[in-house]
Enzyme design. Structure first.
Site, PDB file in Angstrom:
ATOM      1  N   HIS A  16     -38.434   9.007  26.166  1.00  0.00           N
ATOM      2  CA  HIS A  16     -38.791   9.951  25.110  1.00  0.00           C
ATOM      3  C   HIS A  16     -37.611  10.835  24.727  1.00  0.00           C
ATOM      4  O   HIS A  16     -37.763  11.751  23.922  1.00  0.00           O
ATOM      5  CB  HIS A  16     -39.985  10.805  25.546  1.00  0.00           C
ATOM      6  CG  HIS A  16     -41.248  10.017  25.668  1.00  0.00           C
ATOM      7  ND1 HIS A  16     -41.659   9.451  26.845  1.00  0.00           N
ATOM      8  CD2 HIS A  16     -42.178   9.658  24.745  1.00  0.00           C
ATOM      9  CE1 HIS A  16     -42.786   8.788  26.654  1.00  0.00           C
ATOM     10  NE2 HIS A  16     -43.120   8.904  25.389  1.00  0.00           N
TER      11      HIS A  16
ATOM     12  N   ARG B 189     -44.560  11.889  17.296  1.00  0.00           N
ATOM     13  CA  ARG B 189     -45.334  10.697  17.611  1.00  0.00           C
ATOM     14  C   ARG B 189     -46.779  10.915  17.142  1.00  0.00           C
ATOM     15  O   ARG B 189     -47.484  11.801  17.632  1.00  0.00           O
ATOM     16  CB  ARG B 189     -45.285  10.420  19.107  1.00  0.00           C
ATOM     17  CG  ARG B 189     -46.262   9.380  19.620  1.00  0.00           C
ATOM     18  CD  ARG B 189     -45.905   7.983  19.203  1.00  0.00           C
ATOM     19  NE  ARG B 189     -46.699   7.009  19.933  1.00  0.00           N
ATOM     20  CZ  ARG B 189     -47.045   5.836  19.459  1.00  0.00           C
ATOM     21  NH1 ARG B 189     -46.660   5.463  18.256  1.00  0.00           N
ATOM     22  NH2 ARG B 189     -47.752   4.993  20.175  1.00  0.00           N
TER      23      ARG B 189
ATOM     24  N   LYS C  26     -43.627  14.602  10.382  1.00  0.00           N
ATOM     25  CA  LYS C  26     -42.958  13.590  11.197  1.00  0.00           C
ATOM     26  C   LYS C  26     -41.739  13.026  10.471  1.00  0.00           C
ATOM     27  O   LYS C  26     -40.631  12.958  11.026  1.00  0.00           O
ATOM     28  CB  LYS C  26     -43.939  12.460  11.526  1.00  0.00           C
ATOM     29  CG  LYS C  26     -43.297  11.204  12.112  1.00  0.00           C
ATOM     30  CD  LYS C  26     -44.254  10.028  12.086  1.00  0.00           C
ATOM     31  CE  LYS C  26     -43.563   8.727  12.453  1.00  0.00           C
ATOM     32  NZ  LYS C  26     -43.040   8.704  13.820  1.00  0.00           N
TER      33      LYS C  26
ATOM     34  N   LYS D  83     -50.157  15.968  29.675  1.00  0.00           N
ATOM     35  CA  LYS D  83     -51.307  16.024  28.766  1.00  0.00           C
ATOM     36  C   LYS D  83     -51.909  17.435  28.702  1.00  0.00           C
ATOM     37  O   LYS D  83     -52.025  18.122  29.715  1.00  0.00           O
ATOM     38  CB  LYS D  83     -52.374  15.023  29.209  1.00  0.00           C
ATOM     39  CG  LYS D  83     -51.915  13.561  29.197  1.00  0.00           C
ATOM     40  CD  LYS D  83     -51.655  13.053  27.800  1.00  0.00           C
ATOM     41  CE  LYS D  83     -51.190  11.617  27.798  1.00  0.00           C
ATOM     42  NZ  LYS D  83     -52.225  10.667  28.173  1.00  0.00           N
TER      43      LYS D  83
END
Length: 767
Positions: free
Chosen positions: A703, A524, A18, A112
Site C-alpha cells: 500500500h 481505494r 480519487k 479496520k
C-alpha cells in the site's frame, strides 16, 4: 425536532476525489488544482444535504485520505520520521510512506475501522509524546460552509477513541497516560471552534460501543467533565454508533453533554434502556434511525414506532432523528443507476443510497410533525408497499439452495486428514524449496487493462478480442514470475475488477451498481455487490484462466478465490435472514469452485479471508457465535479437496490476537498475513498460540509506493525465522499488487526473491 447527518461520503459521485488525488500524486495537477476540486466536492455535499432539509450538516467529515489521520495532524501527533516533511507531502507520507530526496519513511499502520471495511491510519504514541494544535483544516471548512450560508456542525474524533485506537510504539508507556497531555490541546481546539459561531460540535466516540474497562470508563468521565468546564457557547453532541452503549450506558447518560446520539438500527433495544433509566435529564436524544451502513430502504412504520416510543417519555424538542452513523459507508445516489440494466427494477425499489437516506430522514420528520399532509402520507404508503413486496418476492427465494444449506453436516467442514499428515503429502507432491516465494494474487492493473475491460463491458470489443488480451497479459505475467524465479505463481487476475465484485457478478442472488462506489481506504474505492436473494453458482467462475496459466508453465500456479466471509462482509447483505445462512450459501458456491479447480489440475488454491476479523462483533459476549459460523463457512468452502491439494488463505490489516484460536480452527495449510508495517509485531499472536500450520508473514508493504530493499525484507524474515520453524515460513508481499505500478513491482519482487535466497543460504550454512 431537528434532523442530523453524522457524516457524508467524500469521494464524489463518480470518484472525483480519487482521480484528482492520484493525479496529484503523479504531479499531473497542482496542489491548488486539488484544493479547488475538494472545495467543489464539499460544496456539493453540503448543498445536497441543505436541499433535503437536513438541519445539522457536518463539516470536517471530509478527508483527503482518512479522518483518523486528519485527527493526528490536528493534534500534532506526527511520528518523528515524517518531521522533515511538510504540508500535503507529510500528510500523504504518513499514509503511504515516502521514498525520495534522501528520505525513506515507512507508512503508518492501517487497520479496520471497528467492524467495517473502512481502513484508518493508526496513531503512533511514544514516550514524552507531544501534542500541538493545528486547527487549520477544521476552521477552513467551518468558514467555507459559512460562506455558503450554512452553519455547520464540525465533527471530531473524541480523545478516548483516538487514544484507544492508537498504538504505543515504545515500551513502558500506556496510551491512557497521555490523556493529560492531549486534553489541553482538545481544549484549545474547542475554544478555536467556538470563535467561529457554530452551535454544535459533534464528538465521535464509537469506542463506547466496545467493552471498556473500569479505568477506561473513569477517564471518559474525567475527560468530559474537563470539557464541560471550558467556557464556550458550543453544545456537545456525543456520538456513538455501530452498536449499543451496553455496559457503558450509565456512563454515557451521566456525561455532561447536550446531545446523546444512539444507533437504533444496530441496537433498537437500547432506546428502551435509555427511556427506562430515566437518566437523560434535559439532554437531547438523537435517534440514529436511518441505516448508515446498508442500502435497504427504511421501514417507516418501524421507525415511527420507535419515535413514538421516545415521544412517550420525552418532549418533541428533546428528539432528533438522523443517520445511525456517517454515510461514508454507503454509495452517493441511487438516481445515477437510471440506465443500469444489471440492477433489476424490482430490487431497485428496495434500495436507498446516501441522497435517498437524506430524503428518508426528512420524510420521517414530516410524518411525525405533519401527519395529515397528503404528499407525505403517499410517501409512507409507497414505502410500506415496497417493504411488503420484498418479503414475498419470487426473486429472493431459491428452495434448492435452502435445502442444500439445511443438509450440511459436520463432515462437510472437515479435511480428510490432520495438517501434520497433509503437510508430508503436500511436500512430496509440490516439491517446493525452503522459504517458498509467492505473491498474494493480483498483479498491477494498468490503464490498458482497465480500458480494455471497459471496452468489453460496453460492447466495443468482442469476447474473442477481450480473451486474447487477457491471455497476453496473463502469459507475460507468468513469464515475468518465471524470470525472477518465484516458486509459486499466480495468473495475475487481469480479468477481475474487484476481488468480491468479480465473484458476485457470476453468482445468483447478487445485483450490481455502476456508481455505487464506497471508500475502503485513501483513494481505494470499491463497488460492493448487493446480496438480495439466495446465493448459488450457475457455472465455474475462475477455472478458465487458472487452468490456462497452469498449462503454460511447469511451476505451480495458485487458484485464487475470495472466501465466503469476505464476500459477505464486503457486500451489502440482505437483512431479511441471518447472515450466517447467507454465508453458508456463499460457502457452498465457493466449495463447488474449489472442486472444479482441483479437477482442472490446480494443486494450490488460495481462499482469501481478509474480512474474518472485521466481522467480529464489537462486544466479546457475541464473539463465540460469530466465530463459530464464520470459521465453519470457510471450512465448508475448503474441505472437499484431497490431502495433497494445498489450501492457502490470506488476511490483512487486522489484529489477530483476539481470534488466533479461530484462525487455527480454519485449518488452512498456509496462511499469509500483513506484517511489514508492524515489523512482524502481528506475528506475536501466532507465536504465543504456537500456530501449527505454515505461515507467510508479508515482507513488502504494497500500500506504499516505496520499494523495500532486499536487506529490509531479509531483516523481517530473520525475525520470522527466530519465531517459526524455517520449513513453515513462506515469503510474500502483504497483499495483492493490483494497485501498484509495474516498475516498482518488478524491483520489489526481485528483492523479495533475493531475500528468500539469502535465507536459504543461511540455513544451508548453519546445517
Amino acid at each position: 425536532m431537528k434532523t442530523i447527518v453524522l457524516g457524508y461520503p467524500r469521494v464524489g459521485e463518480k470518484r472525483e476525489l480519487k482521480k484528482a488525488t492520484e493525479k496529484y500524486w503523479k504531479n499531473d495537477i497542482s496542489e491548488d488544482d486539488l484544493s479547488t476540486i475538494t472545495r467543489q466536492l464539499r460544496e456539493k455535499s453540503w448543498r445536497t444535504q441543505q436541499n433535503q432539509g437536513i438541519d445539522l450538516i457536518s463539516s470536517n467529515d471530509f478527508s483527503l485520505y482518512d479522518q483518523v489521520l486528519d485527527m493526528c495532524i490536528t493534534l500534532g501527533c506526527i511520528p518523528e520520521r515524517f518531521k522533515n516533511l511538510g504540508g500535503l507531502q507529510q500528510y500523504f507520507a504518513m499514509a503511504r510512506g515516502h521514498q525520495a530526496n534522501g528520505v525513506d519513511a515507512t507508512a503508518m499502520e492501517m487497520t479496520k475501522w471497528f467492524d467495517t471495511n473502512y481502513h484508518f491510519i493508526v496513531p503512533e504514541f511514544i514516550k514524552n509524546q507531544v501534542f500541538i494544535l493545528n486547527s487549520e483544516k477544521i476552521v477552513n471548512e467551518i468558514q467555507e460552509a459559512s460562506e455558503l450560508g450554512i452553519s455547520s456542525k464540525p465533527v471530531i474524533i473524541g480523545p478516548i477513541t483516538f487514544l484507544l485506537l492508537g498504538k504505543e510504539k515504545e515500551e513502558g508507556i500506556n496510551r491512557l497516560e497521555l490523556l493529560d497531555e492531549v486534553l489541553p490541546v482538545y481544549k484549545q481546539l474547542i475554544l478555536e471552534i467556538d470563535k467561529h459561531g457554530v452551535d454544535y460540535l459533534q464528538i465521535d466516540e464509537p469506542i463506547l460501543a466496545t467493552d471498556l474497562t473500569k479505568e477506561e470508563q473513569l477517564v471518559f468521565a474525567r475527560s468530559y467533565d474537563y470539557f464541560s468546564k471550558i467556557n464556550v457557547d458550543l453544545k456537545f453532541i456525543l456520538a456513538n454508533y455501530f452498536d449499543c452503549y451496553g455496559k457503558n450506558l450509565e456512563l454515557a447518560l451521566k456525561l455532561p453533554v447536550h446531545v446523546l446520539h444512539i444507533d437504533v438500527v444496530r441496537c433498537s433495544l437500547q432506546l428502551n434502556d435509555i427511556l427506562d433509566a430515566n437518566l437523560l435529564g434535559d439532554k437531547i436524544l438523537s435517534l440514529g434511525i436511518v441505516d448508515g451502513r446498508n442500502i435497504w430502504i427504511n421501514d417507516f412504520e418501524k421507525s415511527l414506532a420507535l419515535i413514538e416510543k421516545a415521544k412517550s417519555k420525552l418532549s418533541i424538542n428533546q428528539i432528533w432523528i438522523g443517520t445511525s452513523c456517517s454515510l461514508l459507508h454507503v454509495p452517493y445516489n441511487l438516481e445515477l443507476e437510471e440506465n443500469n440494466t444489471q440492477l433489476n427494477s424490482e430490487v431497485k425499489q428496495w434500495l436507498a443510497f446516501a441522497k435517498q437516506k437524506l430524503q428518508e430522514i426528512s420524510v420521517l420528520k414530516q410524518l411525525v410533525i405533519n401527519k395529515k399532509n397528503d404528499a407525505v402520507v403517499s410517501l409512507f404508503v409507497k414505502n410500506k408497499k415496497a417493504n411488503e413486496s420484498r418479503k414475498v418476492s419470487a426473486l429472493i427465494h431459491n428452495n434448492i439452495v435452502k435445502r442444500r444449506v439445511d443438509k450440511l453436516t459436520l463432515a462437510d467442514s472437515e479435511r480428510v486428514s490432520q495438517f501434520s499428515m497433509r503437510q508430508v503429502l503436500q511436500r512430496k507432491e509440490l516439491r517446493l524449496p525452503l522459504f517458498p516465494t509467492t505473491t498474494i494474487g493480483s498483479f498491477p492493473q494498468t490503464k490498458e487493462v482497465r480500458k480494455t475491460r471497459a471496452k468489453f463491458k460496453k460492447g466495443e470489443i468482442s469476447q474473442e478480442e477481450y480473451d486474447a488480451f487477457i491471455q497476453k497479459e496473463t502469459e507475460e505475467t507468468i513469464r515475468f514470475q518465471e524470470e525472477v524465479d518465484l516458486d509459486v505463481l499466480v495468473h495475475g487476475e487481469f480479468e477481475r475488477n474487484d476481488m468480491v465484485e468479480y465473484f458476485g457478478e457470476q453468482l445468483e442472488g447478487f445485483v450490481f451498481t455502476k456508481f455505487g462506489w464506497v471508500q475502503s481506504y485513501g483513494t481505494r474505492c470499491v463497488k460492493p455487490p448487493i446480496i438480495f436473494g439466495d446465493v448459488s453458482r450457475p457455472k465455474p467462475m475462475t477455472v478458465k484462466w487458472s487452468a490456462y496459466a497452469q498449462s503454460i508453465t511447469k511451476k505451480h500456479v495458485k487458484g485464487m478465490l475470495t472466501g465466503p466471509v469476505t464476500i459477505l462482509q464486503w457486500s451489502f447483505v440482505r437483512n431479511d435472514q441471518a447472515r450466517s445462512v447467507t454465508c453458508n450459501q456463499i460457502a457452498l458456491a465457493i466449495r463447488d469452485e474449489v472442486i472444479d479447480l482441483e479437477n482442472a489440475g490446480v494443486k494450490i488454491i488460495q481462499i482469501d479471508e481478509p474480512a474474518l476479523r472485521e466481522g467480529l462483533p464489537l462486544r466479546k459476549e457475541d464473539w463465540e457465535a460469530y466465530l463459530h459460523w464464520a470459521v465453519n463457512a470457510f471450512k465448508i468452502s475448503a474441505s472437499a479437496v484431497k490431502d495433497e491439494t494445498q489450501i492457502h488463505t490470506h488476511m490483512c490489516y487486522a489484529e489477530f490476537n483476539d481470534i488466533i484460536e479461530s484462525i487455527a480452527h480454519m485449518d488452512a495449510d498456509v496462511i499469509t498475513i500483513e506484517t511489514s508495517r508492524s515489523e512482524m509485531e502481528l506475528l506475536k499472536a501466532f507465536v504465543d498460540f504456537k500456530y501449527p500450520n505454515e505461515i507467510g508473514p508479508g515482507v513488502y508493504d504494497i500500500h506504499s509506493p516505496r520499494v523495500p530493499s532486499q536487506e529490509e525484507m531479509e531483516y523481517l524474515l530473520d525475525k520470522a525465522s527466530s519465531l517459526f520453524p524455517d520449513g513453515n515460513i513462506w515469503v510474500n508481499p502483504d497483499c495483492g499488487l493490483k494497485t501498484r505500478d509495474w516498475p516498482e513491482t518488478k524491483t520489489a519482487l526481485k528483492n523479495l526473491v533475493q531475500s528468500a535466497n539469502r535465507m536459504r543460504e543461511k540455513v544451508s550454512y548453519v546445517a
